[in-house]
Motif scaffolding. Structure first.
Motif, short mmCIF file in Angstrom:
data_model
loop_
_atom_site.label_atom_id
_atom_site.label_comp_id
_atom_site.label_asym_id
_atom_site.label_seq_id
_atom_site.Cartn_x
_atom_site.Cartn_y
_atom_site.Cartn_z
N LEU A 3 24.10 131.61 86.55
CA LEU A 3 24.25 130.27 87.11
C LEU A 3 22.94 129.87 87.81
CD1 LEU A 3 27.19 131.16 86.61
CD2 LEU A 3 27.81 130.07 88.77
N PHE A 4 22.39 128.72 87.40
CA PHE A 4 21.17 128.19 88.02
C PHE A 4 21.51 126.97 88.86
CE2 PHE A 4 19.46 130.25 84.17
CZ PHE A 4 18.49 131.08 84.74
N PRO A 5 21.11 126.91 90.12
CA PRO A 5 21.32 125.70 90.92
C PRO A 5 20.37 124.60 90.46
CG PRO A 5 20.01 127.27 92.17
CD PRO A 5 20.39 127.96 90.88
N VAL A 6 20.90 123.38 90.29
CA VAL A 6 20.06 122.26 89.83
C VAL A 6 20.20 121.08 90.77
CG1 VAL A 6 20.02 122.94 87.40
CG2 VAL A 6 21.91 121.55 88.25
N THR A 7 19.22 120.22 90.73
CA THR A 7 19.19 119.08 91.65
C THR A 7 19.94 117.87 91.12
OG1 THR A 7 17.05 118.43 90.69
CG2 THR A 7 17.00 119.78 92.69
N GLU A 8 20.18 117.84 89.79
CA GLU A 8 20.93 116.74 89.17
C GLU A 8 21.47 117.20 87.82
OE1 GLU A 8 17.98 113.79 87.03
OE2 GLU A 8 17.24 114.20 89.07
N PRO A 9 22.42 116.48 87.25
CA PRO A 9 22.99 116.91 85.96
C PRO A 9 21.92 117.06 84.88
CG PRO A 9 24.32 115.17 86.94
CD PRO A 9 23.07 115.28 87.78
N VAL A 10 22.11 118.09 84.04
CA VAL A 10 21.17 118.37 82.95
C VAL A 10 21.91 118.22 81.63
CG1 VAL A 10 19.49 119.99 82.01
CG2 VAL A 10 20.04 120.05 84.46
#
Length: 331
Positions: free
Chosen positions: A38-45
């Motif tokens: 699981l990678f934390p992201v700043t916005e939907p990819v």
């Protein structure tokens, strides 16, 4: 927080993609769940499975000892912005006003740079026939022997007994790149062998001279460490060796006094051979005085010289530079 969920086998490719897109959230530890990452992201990819997940915050490590050292505010501006790292030994130059805080400065360096095991302050300038300086122990282990790595070679040395500057690694690689396979090289002031051992990878033979018995002792060890069996260590005064060999290339890494040995260098190079000369010079006139001395030495011997390259190597003192002059000797 928002996260991208991917199979473990794709994790590294996805991580690089998220960094490239600028979407990987910084300051969080990546999570692993069974066969997924699981990678934390700043916005939907777009194109990935998105979920909500909790992530552990990473503690930000300081980048500089100055961020953690505790000294009075009135002396904080005097803290050096850099120091030398030789193997796992740090050597820092402290102004007199900071010497009483040496222990806390040394401990701060150890805290930030985990690979460093010993910290010393410069206690004097480089001086004497062996070009060494006094060192003041600040923190960590009380040992001065270390193993230094640069340019693909290993160098064992004692920073209290021999001269060595890690700041010349780029210059040493410059000479290596100019060296042609099969050359015979004369390193007039070899120290523990940072030039000699490196150039041995290309050269047919490297004669490496130094007057410091400790330097030659470590040079011999470094020849074994690097399997540089084409390096010939010579203990003694270079004046007694000059003219007894003919080299394609001569290294004169003795910037304070190299001008005193120009005759010896020119007598030891083949016709058309190259000399790499080093000196110290003021910013306002870097080369002319050294060029004049080189021409005068050549004239005295009935030789001529052709200057090939002149460059600043590194700052040495305020408005003073370590300079290099490469020249060809015609006999």
């Amino acid at each position: 927080m928002l996260a991208v969920k991917v199979p473990k086998r794709e994790a590294e490719k996805v991580r690089r993609k998220l960094i490239e897109l600028g979407l990987l959230a910084k300051g969080y530890a990546v999570r692993r769940e069974g066969e997924f990452v699981l990678f934390p992201v700043t916005e939907p990819v777009e194109g990935f499975e998105l979920i909500e997940a909790d992530f552990e915050r990473l503690e930000r490590r300081p980048h500089s000892y100055r961020e953690v050292v505790e000294v009075p505010e009135n002396v904080r501006p005097l803290l050096p912005s850099s120091f030398d790292i030789i193997g796992d030994v740090a050597i820092i130059e402290l102004p007199e006003e900071l010497m009483s805080y040496g222990k806390v400065i040394g401990e701060a360096i150890l805290k930030v740079h985990r690979h460093i095991k010993a910290v010393f302050a410069k206690g004097s300038k480089v001086s004497g026939e062996y070009r060494v300086r006094e060192l003041v122990h600040l923190a960590g282990r009380r040992r001065t022997e270390t193993l230094h790595r640069e340019n693909g070679i290993r160098l064992k040395l004692d920073v209290a007994r021999v001269y060595f500057s890690p700041r010349l690694a780029t210059e040493r690689m410059r000479i290596f790149e100019k060296t042609r396979p099969g050359e015979i090289i004369f390193d007039m002031f070899a120290g523990v062998g940072p030039y000699a051992v490196l150039l041995a990878k290309k050269a047919k033979l490297v004669f490496a001279c130094d007057i410091n018995p400790w330097a030659i002792r470590y040079l011999e060890e470094n020849i074994r460490l690097n399997k540089a069996n084409n390096v010939v260590p010579i203990l003694g005064d270079v004046r007694k060796i000059a003219g007894k060999l003919e080299a394609d290339r001569v290294i004169m890494n003795l910037p304070k006094f190299a001008d005193r040995f120009l005759r010896e260098a020119m007598l030891s190079v083949k016709p058309g051979g190259i000399v790499h000369y080093y000196g110290f010079a003021p910013e306002e006139d870097l080369f002319s005085e050294h060029e004049a001395k080189i021409k005068a030495a050549a004239k005295e011997l009935g030789f001529t010289v052709k200057f090939l390259e002149k460059r600043k190597v590194r700052p040495y003192a305020p408005r003073q530079f370590n300079i290099a002059i490469d020249f060809k000797v015609m006999k």
